[in-house]
Design a protein around this motif. Sequence first.
Motif, PDB file in Angstrom:
ATOM      1  N   LEU A 131      44.137  46.442  30.091  1.00  0.00           N
ATOM      2  CA  LEU A 131      44.669  45.118  29.257  1.00  0.00           C
ATOM      3  C   LEU A 131      45.322  43.770  30.420  1.00  0.00           C
ATOM      4  O   LEU A 131      44.885  42.659  30.248  1.00  0.00           O
ATOM      5  CB  LEU A 131      45.958  45.326  28.205  1.00  0.00           C
ATOM      6  CG  LEU A 131      45.791  45.985  27.142  1.00  0.00           C
ATOM      7  CD1 LEU A 131      46.552  45.831  25.987  1.00  0.00           C
ATOM      8  CD2 LEU A 131      44.075  45.172  26.343  1.00  0.00           C
ATOM      9  N   ILE A 132      46.339  44.306  31.413  1.00  0.00           N
ATOM     10  CA  ILE A 132      46.448  43.223  32.110  1.00  0.00           C
ATOM     11  C   ILE A 132      46.670  43.848  33.801  1.00  0.00           C
ATOM     12  O   ILE A 132      46.937  45.171  33.976  1.00  0.00           O
ATOM     13  CB  ILE A 132      47.788  42.771  32.178  1.00  0.00           C
ATOM     14  CG1 ILE A 132      48.227  41.656  32.888  1.00  0.00           C
ATOM     15  CG2 ILE A 132      49.198  43.616  32.108  1.00  0.00           C
ATOM     16  CD1 ILE A 132      49.925  41.153  31.925  1.00  0.00           C
ATOM     17  N   SER A 133      46.319  42.595  35.099  1.00  0.00           N
ATOM     18  CA  SER A 133      46.016  43.465  36.134  1.00  0.00           C
ATOM     19  C   SER A 133      47.362  42.489  36.591  1.00  0.00           C
ATOM     20  O   SER A 133      46.694  40.853  36.472  1.00  0.00           O
ATOM     21  CB  SER A 133      45.880  44.403  37.069  1.00  0.00           C
ATOM     22  OG  SER A 133      44.391  42.929  37.161  1.00  0.00           O
ATOM     23  N   PHE A 134      48.195  42.517  38.241  1.00  0.00           N
ATOM     24  CA  PHE A 134      49.098  41.477  38.448  1.00  0.00           C
ATOM     25  C   PHE A 134      49.077  42.210  39.943  1.00  0.00           C
ATOM     26  O   PHE A 134      49.896  43.428  39.887  1.00  0.00           O
ATOM     27  CB  PHE A 134      50.144  41.299  37.969  1.00  0.00           C
ATOM     28  CG  PHE A 134      51.292  40.388  38.696  1.00  0.00           C
ATOM     29  CD1 PHE A 134      50.330  38.812  38.633  1.00  0.00           C
ATOM     30  CD2 PHE A 134      51.674  40.929  39.061  1.00  0.00           C
ATOM     31  CE1 PHE A 134      51.216  38.244  39.621  1.00  0.00           C
ATOM     32  CE2 PHE A 134      53.303  39.688  39.942  1.00  0.00           C
ATOM     33  CZ  PHE A 134      52.395  38.395  39.543  1.00  0.00           C
ATOM     34  N   ASP A 135      48.058  41.305  41.129  1.00  0.00           N
ATOM     35  CA  ASP A 135      48.993  41.585  42.390  1.00  0.00           C
ATOM     36  C   ASP A 135      49.017  40.202  43.070  1.00  0.00           C
ATOM     37  O   ASP A 135      49.491  39.107  42.384  1.00  0.00           O
ATOM     38  CB  ASP A 135      47.370  41.669  43.219  1.00  0.00           C
ATOM     39  CG  ASP A 135      46.162  42.492  42.361  1.00  0.00           C
ATOM     40  OD1 ASP A 135      46.904  43.635  42.072  1.00  0.00           O
ATOM     41  OD2 ASP A 135      45.460  42.299  42.812  1.00  0.00           O
ATOM     42  N   ILE A 136      50.044  40.342  43.467  1.00  0.00           N
ATOM     43  CA  ILE A 136      51.156  39.790  44.405  1.00  0.00           C
ATOM     44  C   ILE A 136      51.126  40.166  46.140  1.00  0.00           C
ATOM     45  O   ILE A 136      50.827  41.025  46.558  1.00  0.00           O
ATOM     46  CB  ILE A 136      52.462  39.252  44.521  1.00  0.00           C
ATOM     47  CG1 ILE A 136      53.114  38.296  44.504  1.00  0.00           C
ATOM     48  CG2 ILE A 136      53.279  40.351  44.335  1.00  0.00           C
ATOM     49  CD1 ILE A 136      54.417  37.890  43.835  1.00  0.00           C
TER      50      ILE A 136
END
Length: 213
Positions: free
Chosen positions: A102-107
């Motif tokens: 549903l969601i992926s987040f990279d930083i």
Amino acid sequence: MKKINLSIVVLAAAGAFAIPAQSAVLLGAKIGTDAWYAGAKTNDIHVDDASIQSSYYIAFEHFIPLIPNAKVRYTGVASEKSKTDFTQYDFITYYEILDNNLISFDIGLNLQKFTGRFNNLNFDEWQPNIYSDVRLGIPTTLVSLFGSCSVGSYNETNTVDGEAGILFTLGLVAADLNFRVGYRIQNYKFNYFGTNNGKFQNNGFFSGIAFAF
């Protein structure tokens, strides 16, 4: 004295604390290319109608704590009327904060390398950036929304390179085949040319294809 924007250091530290959320994938790779139909402005003057420009990228992901994932992207930029022709390399290290259907987040951090001509003046410079990437899956579909951005401020040079769009994923036997369309904008103020104004904007729609192994 040259100073890096403090926010870069703060977000880098935040990424370090988020290391335990690194993806459970053992080893992975992504490789792709985009065709970008973009038009340019130099020093706030529209200088070129839209033309096809190209971008290529490759990324490697792993399960090892403390060591970030890595991505390299090449973008060729050309504005014939303003005699601007340069290449941009993005050397990105990042951590996966979230990674599910549903969601992926990279930083992470992006060290950009610019080399070529701007207004017929040669330049060869590096620029540090904060990097982020997000994907939102649409439940029960093969479609997701994505966005990424690199933002930096160093020695009075300011850069923003962002994109957003729609991704369609087709699962194959050995890899995922991704088709994507979206909009990308580069908004730069270079401080490399003394008294010369170094504003450059390049924006337009793009389409691309990528394999995720």
